[in-house]
Design a protein around this motif. Structure first.
Motif, PDB file in Angstrom:
ATOM      1  N   ARG A 141       0.825  -1.200   0.000  1.00  0.00           N
ATOM      2  CA  ARG A 141       0.000   0.000   0.000  1.00  0.00           C
ATOM      3  C   ARG A 141       0.867   1.261   0.000  1.00  0.00           C
ATOM      4  O   ARG A 141       0.581   2.231  -0.703  1.00  0.00           O
ATOM      5  N   ILE A 142       1.931   1.226   0.808  1.00  0.00           N
ATOM      6  CA  ILE A 142       2.836   2.373   0.908  1.00  0.00           C
ATOM      7  C   ILE A 142       3.600   2.584  -0.393  1.00  0.00           C
ATOM      8  O   ILE A 142       3.920   3.701  -0.780  1.00  0.00           O
ATOM      9  N   LYS A 143       3.933   1.458  -1.064  1.00  0.00           N
ATOM     10  CA  LYS A 143       4.724   1.492  -2.289  1.00  0.00           C
ATOM     11  C   LYS A 143       6.049   2.238  -2.089  1.00  0.00           C
ATOM     12  O   LYS A 143       6.270   3.327  -2.632  1.00  0.00           O
ATOM     13  N   PRO A 144       6.955   1.660  -1.274  1.00  0.00           N
ATOM     14  CA  PRO A 144       8.242   2.327  -1.034  1.00  0.00           C
ATOM     15  C   PRO A 144       9.063   2.450  -2.313  1.00  0.00           C
ATOM     16  O   PRO A 144       8.928   1.644  -3.242  1.00  0.00           O
ATOM     17  N   LYS A 145       9.899   3.469  -2.362  1.00  0.00           N
ATOM     18  CA  LYS A 145      10.749   3.672  -3.531  1.00  0.00           C
ATOM     19  C   LYS A 145      11.704   2.497  -3.694  1.00  0.00           C
ATOM     20  O   LYS A 145      12.303   2.030  -2.732  1.00  0.00           O
ATOM     21  N   LEU A 146      11.844   2.040  -4.928  1.00  0.00           N
ATOM     22  CA  LEU A 146      12.758   0.938  -5.207  1.00  0.00           C
ATOM     23  C   LEU A 146      14.108   1.433  -5.695  1.00  0.00           C
ATOM     24  O   LEU A 146      15.112   0.726  -5.599  1.00  0.00           O
ATOM     25  N   ASP A 147      14.142   2.673  -6.218  1.00  0.00           N
ATOM     26  CA  ASP A 147      15.375   3.148  -6.841  1.00  0.00           C
ATOM     27  C   ASP A 147      16.476   3.482  -5.836  1.00  0.00           C
ATOM     28  O   ASP A 147      17.636   3.660  -6.222  1.00  0.00           O
ATOM     29  N   ASP A 148      16.140   3.581  -4.536  1.00  0.00           N
ATOM     30  CA  ASP A 148      17.186   3.829  -3.537  1.00  0.00           C
ATOM     31  C   ASP A 148      17.484   2.583  -2.704  1.00  0.00           C
ATOM     32  O   ASP A 148      18.129   2.665  -1.663  1.00  0.00           O
ATOM     33  N   GLY A 149      16.997   1.439  -3.176  1.00  0.00           N
ATOM     34  CA  GLY A 149      17.274   0.187  -2.469  1.00  0.00           C
ATOM     35  C   GLY A 149      16.582   0.074  -1.127  1.00  0.00           C
ATOM     36  O   GLY A 149      16.966  -0.735  -0.293  1.00  0.00           O
TER      37      GLY A 149
ATOM     38  N   PHE B 225      13.319  -7.517   2.934  1.00  0.00           N
ATOM     39  CA  PHE B 225      14.675  -7.784   2.456  1.00  0.00           C
ATOM     40  C   PHE B 225      14.674  -8.187   0.985  1.00  0.00           C
ATOM     41  O   PHE B 225      15.475  -7.682   0.189  1.00  0.00           O
ATOM     42  N   LYS B 226      13.790  -9.108   0.625  1.00  0.00           N
ATOM     43  CA  LYS B 226      13.787  -9.624  -0.745  1.00  0.00           C
ATOM     44  C   LYS B 226      13.277  -8.611  -1.748  1.00  0.00           C
ATOM     45  O   LYS B 226      13.715  -8.590  -2.900  1.00  0.00           O
ATOM     46  N   LEU B 227      12.355  -7.751  -1.313  1.00  0.00           N
ATOM     47  CA  LEU B 227      11.809  -6.745  -2.213  1.00  0.00           C
ATOM     48  C   LEU B 227      12.764  -5.582  -2.425  1.00  0.00           C
ATOM     49  O   LEU B 227      12.965  -5.120  -3.563  1.00  0.00           O
ATOM     50  N   LEU B 228      13.366  -5.100  -1.332  1.00  0.00           N
ATOM     51  CA  LEU B 228      14.119  -3.851  -1.391  1.00  0.00           C
ATOM     52  C   LEU B 228      15.627  -4.013  -1.272  1.00  0.00           C
ATOM     53  O   LEU B 228      16.382  -3.428  -2.055  1.00  0.00           O
ATOM     54  N   MET B 229      16.066  -4.789  -0.291  1.00  0.00           N
ATOM     55  CA  MET B 229      17.468  -4.736   0.092  1.00  0.00           C
ATOM     56  C   MET B 229      18.342  -5.783  -0.586  1.00  0.00           C
ATOM     57  O   MET B 229      19.470  -5.481  -0.992  1.00  0.00           O
ATOM     58  N   ASP B 230      17.866  -6.998  -0.710  1.00  0.00           N
ATOM     59  CA  ASP B 230      18.679  -8.040  -1.349  1.00  0.00           C
ATOM     60  C   ASP B 230      19.052  -7.691  -2.790  1.00  0.00           C
ATOM     61  O   ASP B 230      20.220  -7.841  -3.185  1.00  0.00           O
TER      62      ASP B 230
END
Length: 212
Positions: A83-91, A143-148
């Motif tokens: 729902r929040i849809k965090p930014k992906l371009d900054d990891g 972790f799997k969505l953003l950081m890994d």
């Protein structure tokens, strides 16, 4: 008339459930987890104890629901993240920083959350185990969505850093609430001291993203 009767029944049920959940919180704050018994909860709520079994299936179901309502990281569900849809371009940098800062404030302000943390490290209980499993599931998604994808071969190092940050922030708030607010010369119970800790959180997150 029948429709109004059904609506009224639903409202009564929700009110009674809230009374039970509030009663669990009150007992946990004032007497500790050992005092969470069916009769005591019902008396505090002012609702027939039979309704605990009707609405929650028993005291374990009631406590499970209460725990989920109070724990910070249990609220950061997969659905909530989407729902929040965090930014992906900054990891995930901005999202992780905001989550840690929010956790720091949430535990500080919530006496129930503090008591819940004490309970988790002092007793083995199925509902508490479920809480830990739910946290890990939500964390794994983050972790799997953003950081890994961002850190790749350094992902395990980042997970270790996150473990220290999350647990350290828990401890600082618990320490300030239970045995004194000064830690390493920082008064965690003042706005000035807490701002220093928050700046340190941002610094550590940024350093993690820049160095790894």
């Amino acid at each position: 008339m029948e429709r109004k009767s059904v609506a009224g029944s639903i409202r009564n049920k929700e009110r009674s459930k809230k009374k039970f959940l509030d009663a669990v919180g009150k007992i946990l704050r004032t007497k500790g987890h050992a005092a969470l018994k069916v009769n005591g909860i019902a008396a505090t709520a002012g609702v027939d104890k039979k309704m605990i079994y009707t609405y929650f299936g028993g005291i374990d179901g009631l406590i499970d629901e209460y725990i989920r309502s109070q724990d910070y990281w249990s609220k950061v569900t997969v659905d909530e993240i989407e729902r929040i849809k965090p930014k992906l371009d900054d990891g995930g940098r901005s999202f992780i920083e905001e989550m840690l800062l929010s956790q720091f404030d949430y535990v500080y302000k919530s006496r129930e959350a503090q008591k819940l943390l004490l309970w988790r490290i002092s007793e083995s209980r199925k509902s508490l185990r479920k809480l830990t499993d739910a946290q890990e599931e939500n964390g794994e998604y983050i972790f799997k969505l953003l950081m890994d994808p961002h850190f790749k071969e350094n992902s395990e190092e980042v997970r270790s850093i996150m473990a220290i940050l999350v647990s350290g922030l828990y401890y600082l708030n618990m320490y300030a609430a239970m045995n004194g607010s000064i830690f390493c010369g920082i008064d965690v119970d003042t706005s000035k001291g807490r701002e220093k800790i928050k700046k340190a959180i941002s610094f550590l997150v940024n350093q993690t993203y820049e160095k790894l």
